[in-house]
Design an enzyme around this catalytic site. Structure first.
Site, PDB file in Angstrom:
ATOM      1  N   ASP A 277       1.232  -1.504   0.156  1.00  0.00           N
ATOM      2  CA  ASP A 277       0.063   0.264  -0.346  1.00  0.00           C
ATOM      3  C   ASP A 277       0.770   1.422   0.208  1.00  0.00           C
ATOM      4  O   ASP A 277       1.914   0.777   0.705  1.00  0.00           O
ATOM      5  CB  ASP A 277      -1.447   0.107   1.474  1.00  0.00           C
ATOM      6  CG  ASP A 277      -2.464   0.606   0.757  1.00  0.00           C
ATOM      7  OD1 ASP A 277      -2.147   2.096   0.394  1.00  0.00           O
ATOM      8  OD2 ASP A 277      -3.101   0.488   1.248  1.00  0.00           O
ATOM      9  N   HIS A 318     -13.265  -1.253  -7.130  1.00  0.00           N
ATOM     10  CA  HIS A 318     -14.735  -0.423  -7.171  1.00  0.00           C
ATOM     11  C   HIS A 318     -14.674   1.534  -6.984  1.00  0.00           C
ATOM     12  O   HIS A 318     -15.712   2.307  -6.843  1.00  0.00           O
ATOM     13  CB  HIS A 318     -15.711  -0.892  -6.215  1.00  0.00           C
ATOM     14  CG  HIS A 318     -15.824  -1.257  -4.773  1.00  0.00           C
ATOM     15  ND1 HIS A 318     -16.517  -1.102  -4.314  1.00  0.00           N
ATOM     16  CD2 HIS A 318     -14.433  -0.170  -3.867  1.00  0.00           C
ATOM     17  CE1 HIS A 318     -15.954  -1.150  -2.616  1.00  0.00           C
ATOM     18  NE2 HIS A 318     -14.890  -0.181  -2.685  1.00  0.00           N
TER      19      HIS A 318
END
Length: 413
Positions: A277, A318
């Site tokens: 990340d 998404h």
């Protein structure tokens, strides 16, 4: 000839009185075979119960609920989180009777203010009234004391809640087109912000931890991607895995909830586990097992881990419209090893008909905050296979529960 106007009396009658009897029978029938662990039956009962309530309510009552009651409830719940009300009540006795005056004194609040807030929370079904200005917690308000539940109200409603309410203004300004520009969203318009997206914005206003807590709360009670009912990793992933090579790369895996749960479920897994990340997020990922490699990485740049057995993403695509998703997928496709690597995408797949409310709610959230979307099966095929990235979908893995994500398994074509 059809009427061109609606009689006002329609707004003061039950919305669908004819459906009430059948819905009660349906609920009774489902209840006959329901046990608490039967999740699919519970979900069906939720849908029927929602339909029953909506059939009984008049349109006028529904209007008042949407425009008065629900915003008022949100205001009271957020205030309760912010001032520490729910945690105080749990601390004072999870099943005790709580007096408004005592709570207000401890919190430094005006007792009249607190009493008004709690009265509405009670009227909406989330506190039990024992006497005037005396209440007991319900399971819901008990749970509001948990950061993974309560903090979602603060960050999504208190932090960026203006975006959905002003979405119509954004659409008016963009000529009512489906939003697909990640750099120009309803969030940007509502907050007049130049921050790249609402998630980064939450960090700038000190709500990054609350958003992380909310994401942890969202996952509660949902089957993890590696559950045998969804994706049988011991059959599909472990055979043929190179023992000292990367097994799973959790791309944009946040604080490592997924990858650490995977390690606990399969402690004898082959290969290495890697969490990726952005650097500030990785620095906060302190509660995962030290055997998991933590690696700062921006998924829009070249993937440094080549030829892993699986690249995994949970609820990432998404957040982005198709053009950004294609860039993310391209970096992964470049790193994948033909005939060996898999791309595992754990996300909602909206059915073509009969969509579950939680899936459509997610779609509305993505649309109004990020100009992104939850996707149907056809849209997933179009995104992954129709963009010239050399990827193909091999299978949609689902537990069969309408409220649970699918694992979308992809390989190089």
């Amino acid at each position: 000839m059809s009427k061109t106007t609606v009689d006002l009396s329609l707004a003061t009658r039950p919305s669908d009185a004819d459906a009430v009897s059948g819905l009660i029978k349906d609920l009774d029938g489902l209840n006959q075979n329901w046990k608490e662990e039967n999740e699919e039956t519970r979900l069906k009962m939720v849908v029927k119960a929602r339909s029953l309530l909506q059939s009984l309510l008049t349109p006028r009552e529904q209007m008042v609920q949407h425009t008065w009651a629900d915003p008022g409830l949100d205001a009271a719940l957020i205030t309760g989180v912010d001032v520490g009300l729910w945690k105080l009540m749990v601390k004072n006795g999870v099943d005790a009777v709580h007096k408004v005056d005592d709570l207000a004194k401890s919190l430094g609040m005006d007792p009249q203010l607190l009493g008004r807030l709690m009265r509405h929370v009670c009227a909406m079904g989330h506190l039990v009234e024992v006497a005037q200005d005396e209440y007991k917690l319900t399971n819901f308000t008990k749970s509001m004391s948990l950061d993974v539940i309560g903090d979602g109200y603060v960050c999504l409603l208190g932090g960026i809640g203006r975006s959905p309410f002003e979405f119509y203004k954004f659409l008016r300004e963009t000529n009512w087109r489906n939003p697909v520009d990640a750099a120009h969203t309803a969030f940007h318009a509502s907050y007049n912000s130049t921050v790249p997206n609402c998630m980064l914005y939450l960090g700038t206003i000190g709500m990054g931890p609350q958003m992380n807590h909310h994401m942890g709360g969202y996952r509660q009670g949902r089957l993890p991607w590696h559950h045998p009912k969804i994706y049988p990793v011991e059959k599909e992933l472990f055979p043929g895995a190179e023992p000292d090579a990367p097994l799973v790369v959790d791309v944009a895996g946040g604080l490592g909830h997924d990858i650490d749960e995977f390690r606990r479920k399969y402690p004898n897994h082959p290969g290495k586990l890697i969490l990726q990340d952005l650097a500030p997020v990785i620095e906060d990922a302190k509660d995962i097992d030290p055997s998991i490699e933590r690696m700062p990485h921006d998924f829009l740049t070249e993937q440094p881990i080549k030829g892993a057995r699986a690249y995994f993403m949970h609820s990432i695509l998404h957040d982005w419209p198709d053009d950004v998703c294609q860039k993310i997928l391209a970096r992964l496709a470049e790193a994948m090893k033909p005939g060996y690597s898999k791309l595992l995408i754990f996300e909602c797949v909206i059915p073509s008909t009969g969509a579950y409310w939680e899936s459509t709610a997610g779609d509305m959230l993505m649309m109004t905050q990020l100009s992104a979307c939850e996707r149907t099966e056809d849209q997933w095929h179009s995104l992954i296979e129709g963009s010239g990235l050399g990827l193909k979908i091999t299978k949609f893995w689902s537990s069969g529960l309408s409220a649970v994500e699918n694992v979308i398994e992809c390989e190089l074509a």
